[in-house]
Design a protein around this motif. Structure first.
Motif, PDB file in Angstrom:
ATOM      1  N   LEU A  27      33.823  47.060  38.305  1.00 38.07           N
ATOM      2  CA  LEU A  27      34.843  46.033  38.488  1.00 38.07           C
ATOM      3  C   LEU A  27      34.529  44.732  37.768  1.00 38.07           C
ATOM      4  CD1 LEU A  27      35.377  46.601  42.302  1.00 38.07           C
ATOM      5  CD2 LEU A  27      36.889  47.342  40.469  1.00 38.07           C
ATOM      6  N   GLY A  28      33.269  44.499  37.448  1.00 43.34           N
ATOM      7  CA  GLY A  28      32.876  43.251  36.822  1.00 43.34           C
ATOM      8  C   GLY A  28      32.509  42.198  37.842  1.00 43.34           C
ATOM      9  N   ALA A  29      31.693  41.241  37.415  1.00 46.80           N
ATOM     10  CA  ALA A  29      31.229  40.203  38.329  1.00 46.80           C
ATOM     11  C   ALA A  29      32.379  39.357  38.864  1.00 46.80           C
ATOM     12  CB  ALA A  29      30.217  39.303  37.608  1.00 46.80           C
ATOM     13  N   ILE A  30      33.450  39.235  38.107  1.00 45.28           N
ATOM     14  CA  ILE A  30      34.563  38.394  38.522  1.00 45.28           C
ATOM     15  C   ILE A  30      35.395  39.057  39.626  1.00 45.28           C
ATOM     16  CG2 ILE A  30      36.715  37.306  37.738  1.00 45.28           C
ATOM     17  CD1 ILE A  30      35.421  36.875  35.046  1.00 45.28           C
ATOM     18  N   LEU A  31      35.519  40.388  39.590  1.00 45.03           N
ATOM     19  CA  LEU A  31      36.417  41.083  40.510  1.00 45.03           C
ATOM     20  C   LEU A  31      35.703  41.823  41.629  1.00 45.03           C
ATOM     21  CD1 LEU A  31      38.818  42.683  37.845  1.00 45.03           C
ATOM     22  CD2 LEU A  31      39.183  40.596  39.161  1.00 45.03           C
ATOM     23  N   VAL A  32      34.370  41.867  41.607  1.00 42.35           N
ATOM     24  CA  VAL A  32      33.648  42.743  42.523  1.00 42.35           C
ATOM     25  C   VAL A  32      33.888  42.380  43.980  1.00 42.35           C
ATOM     26  CG1 VAL A  32      31.524  41.383  42.518  1.00 42.35           C
ATOM     27  CG2 VAL A  32      31.418  43.844  42.920  1.00 42.35           C
ATOM     28  N   ALA A  33      34.075  41.109  44.298  1.00 39.41           N
ATOM     29  CA  ALA A  33      34.289  40.713  45.697  1.00 39.41           C
ATOM     30  C   ALA A  33      35.601  41.251  46.241  1.00 39.41           C
ATOM     31  CB  ALA A  33      34.244  39.192  45.823  1.00 39.41           C
ATOM     32  N   GLY A  34      36.534  41.589  45.340  1.00 40.31           N
ATOM     33  CA  GLY A  34      37.823  42.092  45.792  1.00 40.31           C
ATOM     34  C   GLY A  34      37.715  43.358  46.609  1.00 40.31           C
ATOM     35  N   MET A  35      36.847  44.292  46.202  1.00 37.79           N
ATOM     36  CA  MET A  35      36.706  45.544  46.944  1.00 37.79           C
ATOM     37  C   MET A  35      35.948  45.352  48.244  1.00 37.79           C
ATOM     38  SD  MET A  35      38.327  48.112  45.765  1.00 37.79           S
ATOM     39  CE  MET A  35      37.505  49.547  46.453  1.00 37.79           C
ATOM     40  N   LEU A  36      35.211  44.267  48.363  1.00 42.42           N
ATOM     41  CA  LEU A  36      34.544  43.966  49.627  1.00 42.42           C
ATOM     42  C   LEU A  36      35.517  43.409  50.659  1.00 42.42           C
ATOM     43  CD1 LEU A  36      31.287  42.243  48.340  1.00 42.42           C
ATOM     44  CD2 LEU A  36      31.358  44.347  49.679  1.00 42.42           C
ATOM     45  N   VAL A  37      36.591  42.791  50.194  1.00 41.52           N
ATOM     46  CA  VAL A  37      37.453  42.018  51.103  1.00 41.52           C
ATOM     47  C   VAL A  37      38.843  42.620  51.251  1.00 41.52           C
ATOM     48  CG1 VAL A  37      38.554  39.771  51.456  1.00 41.52           C
ATOM     49  CG2 VAL A  37      36.212  39.897  50.578  1.00 41.52           C
TER      50      VAL A  37
END
Length: 360
Positions: free
Chosen positions: A286-296
């Motif tokens: 997902l990349g460092a910019i988008l990775v938090a999206g799958m966590l939240v």
């Protein structure tokens, strides 16, 4: 005093058990991903006898001899995708890079929502973003070292070490200082990215590789990184299964957990380190910019559709898988970035959940 001593001793034994189990899982996962797990393999299969019932008969084979072999993830991977390719016959499941992409996406769709369920319910959604930016700094350091010394060209390993150190650092700052809890998150979020940019700007040419970690590139994940994701997934799943009761306790009632002599600091640290592992595993997808999206995002959608924590955890994994597969297929048909499409599908699922009613 005696009661306190007994409770403390119990807490220490519990922590040692968790650490020991973590070590055992890491060893087992290492053997598994390398294909070194010992197993018994049958030899020749002669027919021992034949069962006859009316007009129906069944030959029962029994192996003549057994031998020890080593098996693991590479063998299972080849067997699964070989059978799937033979059954479907489409290049979407027969291409090696798509097979690695699908496998990596499925693993991220499992681990990220599992860990994210605890983070979202503890109002720590931004910690994934902070660790992702810090891990990006580790990737930049790893690429720089790898360019100078090719035998140390393992950027994800540098990212894993950096993210784990950052996770422990955030936990230490939050516990030992009087500042707000979001201060260490802000420091790591900006500091990690600053380190990455500083290393990149030093002059070493590896911009294409940096972009794959910054924006994600699920279609060009090497098999070695898929193996690393398998190990991290096994570790995260095992640790959550072993400590679910304690993590749930400290998520909703930290004071009661302390009164029950649960070492809150230990399980806080464990959760944040598991988050670091998931972030590193998801970075190249997902990349460092988008990775938090799958966590939240899958977790936030699941919370709108369920009325219980455990149900929300299960549903968040299901929604994570829908986002991954939907994002991969739509990115193929519309020729857009896969990581971005996965997050967009997840956001669409969240909007649908907000407009709908609980279903479970």
């Amino acid at each position: 005093m005696a009661t306190e001593h007994v409770g403390s001793s119990y807490g220490f034994r519990e922590e040692y058990t968790v650490v020991g189990a973590l070590a055992a899982v890491m060893v087992a996962s290492g053997l598994f991903i390398l294909g070194w797990l010992p197993a018994l393999a049958p030899g020749a299969w002669p027919t021992l006898f034949e069962l006859s019932l009316g007009g129906w008969s069944l030959e029962v084979p029994v192996p003549r001899e057994w031998s020890f072999v080593t098996v693991g993830f590479p063998e299972l991977y080849e067997a699964f995708w070989g059978a799937t390719c033979g059954a479907v016959g489409s290049w979407l499941v027969c291409s090696g890079f798509l097979q690695r992409g699908f496998t990596a996406g499925v693993l991220i769709g499992i681990t990220a929502p599992i860990v994210g369920t605890y983070l979202v319910n503890r109002q720590m959604a931004l910690i994934g973003e902070a660790l992702a930016h810090t891990a990006f700094g580790g990737v930049a350091i790893g690429l720089f070292v790898g360019a100078a010394v090719p035998r140390f060209d393992y950027p994800l390993l540098f990212a894993l070490v950096t993210a784990a150190i950052a996770a422990l650092g955030m936990q230490y700052i939050a516990v030992t200082t009087d500042g707000y809890a979001d201060i260490p998150i802000a420091i790591m979020l900006t500091g990690g990215f600053a380190v990455g940019i500083a290393v990149i700007s030093y002059g070493v040419v590896f911009s294409a590789t940096v972009e794959s970690y910054l924006f994600g590139d699920i279609l060009f994940v090497p098999f070695e990184n898929v193996q690393l994701m398998v190990a991290l997934t096994m570790t995260v799943a095992a640790m959550v299964a072993l400590t679910h009761k304690q993590l749930l306790f400290i998520t909703f009632d930290r004071e009661a957990a302390r009164l029950a002599r649960i070492n809150v600091w230990f399980y806080d640290t464990l959760l944040i380190v598991l988050t670091a592992l998931v972030v590193v595993a998801a970075m190249q997808v997902l990349g460092a910019i988008l990775v938090a999206g799958m966590l939240v995002i899958p977790v936030a959608a699941a919370m709108q559709l369920t009325t219980g924590f455990n149900r929300g955890l299960v549903l968040s994994v299901v929604l994570g898988q829908i986002a991954v597969f939907g994002g991969i297929f739509l990115s193929y048909y519309w020729n857009v970035a896969t990581g971005a499409m996965i997050i967009i599908v997840a956001i669409v699922l969240y909007i649908w959940s907000v407009l709908g009613k609980p279903i479970w």
